[in-house]
Design a protein around this motif. Structure first.
Motif, PDB file in Angstrom:
ATOM      1  N   GLY A 164       0.820  -1.216   0.000  1.00  0.00           N
ATOM      2  CA  GLY A 164       0.000   0.000   0.000  1.00  0.00           C
ATOM      3  C   GLY A 164       0.844   1.253   0.000  1.00  0.00           C
ATOM      4  O   GLY A 164       0.541   2.226  -0.710  1.00  0.00           O
ATOM      5  N   ARG A 165       1.926   1.245   0.763  1.00  0.00           N
ATOM      6  CA  ARG A 165       2.810   2.411   0.806  1.00  0.00           C
ATOM      7  C   ARG A 165       3.508   2.607  -0.539  1.00  0.00           C
ATOM      8  O   ARG A 165       3.626   3.736  -1.032  1.00  0.00           O
ATOM      9  N   ALA A 166       3.973   1.528  -1.143  1.00  0.00           N
ATOM     10  CA  ALA A 166       4.637   1.633  -2.446  1.00  0.00           C
ATOM     11  C   ALA A 166       3.679   2.196  -3.495  1.00  0.00           C
ATOM     12  O   ALA A 166       4.050   3.058  -4.300  1.00  0.00           O
ATOM     13  N   THR A 167       2.443   1.716  -3.473  1.00  0.00           N
ATOM     14  CA  THR A 167       1.442   2.219  -4.419  1.00  0.00           C
ATOM     15  C   THR A 167       1.168   3.694  -4.167  1.00  0.00           C
ATOM     16  O   THR A 167       1.080   4.493  -5.111  1.00  0.00           O
ATOM     17  N   ALA A 168       1.022   4.072  -2.890  1.00  0.00           N
ATOM     18  CA  ALA A 168       0.756   5.470  -2.549  1.00  0.00           C
ATOM     19  C   ALA A 168       1.866   6.383  -3.040  1.00  0.00           C
ATOM     20  O   ALA A 168       1.613   7.484  -3.552  1.00  0.00           O
TER      21      ALA A 168
END
Length: 221
Positions: A164-168
């Motif tokens: 999720g952090r990488a996508t964000a």
């Protein structure tokens, strides 16, 4: 990736920067932004949110309120439409991308739509949404991840959080404000197709396999 700091600024901060020029004696939006001044109460970050909202709503016409509640698909709207109809949001659904389909191309597209929104009399910033439910999957070169229900089946919350952090970070790098993901759900198992996008928070409700009669089961046979 673009380094324009305006693309990383929160939406509320953008409201403060979008100043209204109504008379020859009032500062222009650009001048007021440089001076750090708030021309109107709803642009004053020192006031309570409820006060600012009441002030803004009191200045809006019915057409402006309707426009702010409208979200148009990128491929069906122009920057002039955003200004003319006071649109509040634009989105890129699955497969909807600018040309060139690069991080810079996305950031430039976002800036064009945002500048069109800030050119309206009230200068209300646009909220841009993107369907980045498996990574920033509309952008060529972005990292693509498995379906969320597959990630949920790993029973590894830390892994899901890192993804999720990488996508964000990749979404933010293209200037986009809003991602329609992740989709945590708790409750009874309802095996329908869109639930492949869901990360289940409750392990007992995360099925190990779909019932043979479910749409998801038929789609993956």
């Amino acid at each position: 990736m673009s380094s324009n700091p305006s693309r990383k600024r929160p939406v509320v901060g953008a409201v403060v920067a979008a100043l209204l020029a109504t008379t020859l004696t009032a500062p222009s939006p650009a001048t007021a932004a440089v001076m750090g001044a708030a021309a109107l109460p709803y642009q004053d970050p020192s006031l309570p949110v409820a006060t600012r909202v009441d002030d803004l709503m009191g200045r809006m016409s019915l057409d402006e309120k309707l426009g702010q509640m409208t979200q148009a698909e990128r491929g069906s709207v122009s920057t002039s439409d955003v200004t003319t109809y006071r649109l509040g949001s634009v989105l890129s659904g699955g497969g909807s991308a600018p040309s060139p389909n690069t991080a810079t191309g996305w950031a430039d597209m976002y800036d064009r739509f945002q500048n069109a929104a800030l050119a309206t009399p009230l200068g209300i910033p646009l909220v841009y949404g993107v369907d980045a439910v498996h990574g920033h999957n509309n952008v060529v070169g972005a990292t693509i991840f498995p379906h969320n229900i597959g990630l949920g089946a790993t029973r590894d919350p830390g892994l899901v959080q890192r993804i999720g952090r990488a996508t964000a970070e990749e979404v933010a790098g293209t200037g986009i404000d809003w991602n329609f993901a992740p989709l945590p759900v708790r409750g009874p198992r309802r095996p329908v197709g869109p639930h492949v996008r869901v990360v289940r928070r409750d392990p007992p409700t995360c099925p190990r396999r779909w019932p043979r009669s479910s749409p998801a089961s038929r789609a993956t046979r």
